[in-house]
Design a protein around this motif. Structure first.
Motif, PDB file in Angstrom:
ATOM      1  N   VAL A  24       0.862  -1.174   0.000  1.00 19.30           N
ATOM      2  CA  VAL A  24       0.000   0.000   0.000  1.00 19.30           C
ATOM      3  C   VAL A  24       0.905   1.233   0.000  1.00 19.30           C
ATOM      4  N   VAL A  25       0.785   2.039  -1.049  1.00 19.15           N
ATOM      5  CA  VAL A  25       1.617   3.235  -1.213  1.00 19.15           C
ATOM      6  C   VAL A  25       0.766   4.466  -0.942  1.00 19.15           C
ATOM      7  N   GLY A  26       1.242   5.327  -0.060  1.00 21.38           N
ATOM      8  CA  GLY A  26       0.615   6.628   0.145  1.00 21.38           C
ATOM      9  C   GLY A  26       1.462   7.700  -0.512  1.00 21.38           C
ATOM     10  N   HIS A  27       0.869   8.474  -1.391  1.00 22.04           N
ATOM     11  CA  HIS A  27       1.580   9.534  -2.118  1.00 22.04           C
ATOM     12  C   HIS A  27       0.870  10.842  -1.796  1.00 22.04           C
ATOM     13  N   TRP A  28       1.546  11.724  -0.988  1.00 27.33           N
ATOM     14  CA  TRP A  28       0.881  12.868  -0.384  1.00 27.33           C
ATOM     15  C   TRP A  28       1.559  14.176  -0.802  1.00 27.33           C
ATOM     16  N   PRO A  29       1.144  14.808  -1.894  1.00 24.16           N
ATOM     17  CA  PRO A  29       1.703  16.114  -2.269  1.00 24.16           C
ATOM     18  C   PRO A  29       1.412  17.210  -1.250  1.00 24.16           C
ATOM     19  N   ARG A  30       0.306  17.052  -0.484  1.00 22.41           N
ATOM     20  CA  ARG A  30      -0.062  18.056   0.516  1.00 22.41           C
ATOM     21  C   ARG A  30      -0.329  17.354   1.847  1.00 22.41           C
ATOM     22  N   SER A  31       0.468  17.747   2.850  1.00 26.20           N
ATOM     23  CA  SER A  31       0.321  17.145   4.172  1.00 26.20           C
ATOM     24  C   SER A  31       0.936  18.065   5.219  1.00 26.20           C
ATOM     25  N   PRO A  32       0.669  17.830   6.503  1.00 31.36           N
ATOM     26  CA  PRO A  32       1.308  18.628   7.548  1.00 31.36           C
ATOM     27  C   PRO A  32       2.832  18.475   7.580  1.00 31.36           C
ATOM     28  N   PHE A  33       3.353  17.422   6.937  1.00 30.41           N
ATOM     29  CA  PHE A  33       4.797  17.182   6.894  1.00 30.41           C
ATOM     30  C   PHE A  33       5.406  17.641   5.567  1.00 30.41           C
ATOM     31  N   GLY A  34       4.627  18.369   4.763  1.00 28.98           N
ATOM     32  CA  GLY A  34       5.083  18.696   3.421  1.00 28.98           C
ATOM     33  C   GLY A  34       4.844  17.513   2.492  1.00 28.98           C
ATOM     34  N   ASP A  59       7.403   8.297  12.905  1.00 28.42           N
ATOM     35  CA  ASP A  59       6.812   8.358  14.244  1.00 28.42           C
ATOM     36  C   ASP A  59       5.310   8.579  14.174  1.00 28.42           C
ATOM     37  N   PHE A  60       4.867   9.489  13.298  1.00 25.84           N
ATOM     38  CA  PHE A  60       3.441   9.783  13.197  1.00 25.84           C
ATOM     39  C   PHE A  60       2.670   8.579  12.661  1.00 25.84           C
ATOM     40  N   VAL A  61       3.164   7.990  11.582  1.00 30.06           N
ATOM     41  CA  VAL A  61       2.455   6.859  10.971  1.00 30.06           C
ATOM     42  C   VAL A  61       2.438   5.664  11.921  1.00 30.06           C
ATOM     43  N   ALA A  62       3.557   5.409  12.614  1.00 30.17           N
ATOM     44  CA  ALA A  62       3.629   4.279  13.535  1.00 30.17           C
ATOM     45  C   ALA A  62       2.724   4.458  14.743  1.00 30.17           C
ATOM     46  N   GLY A 142      -4.619   4.345  16.090  1.00 28.65           N
ATOM     47  CA  GLY A 142      -3.775   4.209  17.263  1.00 28.65           C
ATOM     48  C   GLY A 142      -3.686   5.489  18.060  1.00 28.65           C
ATOM     49  N   SER A 143      -3.216   5.370  19.305  1.00 27.06           N
ATOM     50  CA  SER A 143      -2.981   6.513  20.191  1.00 27.06           C
ATOM     51  C   SER A 143      -4.238   7.335  20.443  1.00 27.06           C
ATOM     52  N   GLY A 144      -5.401   6.667  20.447  1.00 25.02           N
ATOM     53  CA  GLY A 144      -6.650   7.355  20.722  1.00 25.02           C
ATOM     54  C   GLY A 144      -7.110   8.287  19.624  1.00 25.02           C
ATOM     55  N   ARG A 145      -6.627   8.095  18.410  1.00 24.23           N
ATOM     56  CA  ARG A 145      -6.974   8.983  17.297  1.00 24.23           C
ATOM     57  C   ARG A 145      -8.187   8.468  16.535  1.00 24.23           C
ATOM     58  N   THR A 197      -7.215  12.068   3.494  1.00 30.56           N
ATOM     59  CA  THR A 197      -7.229  11.343   4.761  1.00 30.56           C
ATOM     60  C   THR A 197      -7.109  12.351   5.897  1.00 30.56           C
ATOM     61  N   THR A 198      -7.994  12.248   6.874  1.00 25.29           N
ATOM     62  CA  THR A 198      -7.954  13.135   8.034  1.00 25.29           C
ATOM     63  C   THR A 198      -7.713  12.305   9.290  1.00 25.29           C
ATOM     64  N   VAL A 199      -6.722  12.709  10.066  1.00 18.84           N
ATOM     65  CA  VAL A 199      -6.437  12.096  11.358  1.00 18.84           C
ATOM     66  C   VAL A 199      -6.715  13.138  12.431  1.00 18.84           C
ATOM     67  N   GLU A 200      -7.586  12.783  13.350  1.00 18.46           N
ATOM     68  CA  GLU A 200      -7.937  13.703  14.446  1.00 18.46           C
ATOM     69  C   GLU A 200      -7.290  13.216  15.731  1.00 18.46           C
ATOM     70  N   ARG A 201      -6.380  14.044  16.239  1.00 22.11           N
ATOM     71  CA  ARG A 201      -5.729  13.700  17.498  1.00 22.11           C
ATOM     72  C   ARG A 201      -6.588  14.160  18.671  1.00 22.11           C
ATOM     73  N   ARG A 202      -6.518  13.422  19.751  1.00 17.87           N
ATOM     74  CA  ARG A 202      -7.306  13.718  20.935  1.00 17.87           C
ATOM     75  C   ARG A 202      -6.998  15.120  21.457  1.00 17.87           C
TER      76      ARG A 202
END
Length: 206
Positions: A24-34, A59-62, A142-145, A197-202
């Motif tokens: 599974v390949v994620g290709h992200w031209p726009r993200s919080p990490f650039g 670290d974020f993905v894991a 993970g991590s309550g997200r 894709t949206t990840v919502e942190r607690r």
């Protein structure tokens, strides 16, 4: 109270191989990490690997998904027309996509602002599970997200050539069994999905 919402706008490509390795390949031209790309691999025996381009991305993905091994390696994805070339550590992958499917055309008609919303993901979740077993569009990470996917297009993968450490992974095959990185899998039929894709942190307590 909602927490911080991090959005990743790009594409997810999912393929299986006749050797049993699924990619599974994620290709992200726009993200919080650039702009970045990352690769999740599940080997025939079930071992789950993350190939990430930097420590912060790893670290974020894991923290969001589950892996047995994490490697920080150069990850390069180039897209030219209907051809994808992916190089990530020991993985080499070449994909050829087809025309947008009728379902993909329907998804592409959804306004981008609505496609990013959890309401759209909730509306799509049951049809996705019914039509594509293993696929979920929202759930707990993970991590309550919380996480949700807003699909905005879909193209089938017509051909693929993949190798690991120079050894062929075999012919293109369904992504079966489903991958087990998070609450849902990529579709069984190899495809490339245009997605936000949206990840919502607690939210912090107190």
């Amino acid at each position: 109270m909602t927490g911080e919402r991090l959005r990743f706008d790009g594409w997810i490509a999912g393929v299986g191989t006749s050797s049993g390795t699924r990619v599974v390949v994620g290709h992200w031209p726009r993200s919080p990490f650039g702009p970045f790309s990352d690769v999740m691999v599940q080997r025939p025996g079930g071992k789950r690997l993350l190939l990430a381009p930097s420590g912060p991305v790893a670290d974020f993905v894991a923290a969001t998904y589950r892996f047995d091994r994490i490697d920080v390696v150069p990850v390069a994805v180039s897209v030219s027309g209907d051809v994808w070339l992916v190089e990530a550590g020991p993985l080499r992958l070449r994909l050829r996509t087809g025309r947008q499917s009728p379902f993909g055309l329907l998804l592409s008609a959804v306004p981008a602002s609505f496609a990013r919303s959890p309401l759209w993901a909730r509306l799509c979740d049951l049809p996705a599970r019914t039509l594509m077993p293993g696929v979920r569009t929202l759930g707990s990470a993970g991590s309550g997200r919380r996480e949700w996917y807003g699909a905005r297009g879909l193209r089938p993968v017509l051909a693929a050539d993949a190798s690991w450490g120079g050894a062929s992974l075999g012919a293109l095959a369904p992504l079966d069994p489903p991958v087990a990185f998070g609450f849902g899998s990529a579709p069984r039929r190899p495809c490339v999905v245009r997605v936000t894709t949206t990840v919502e942190r607690r939210a912090p307590s107190g």
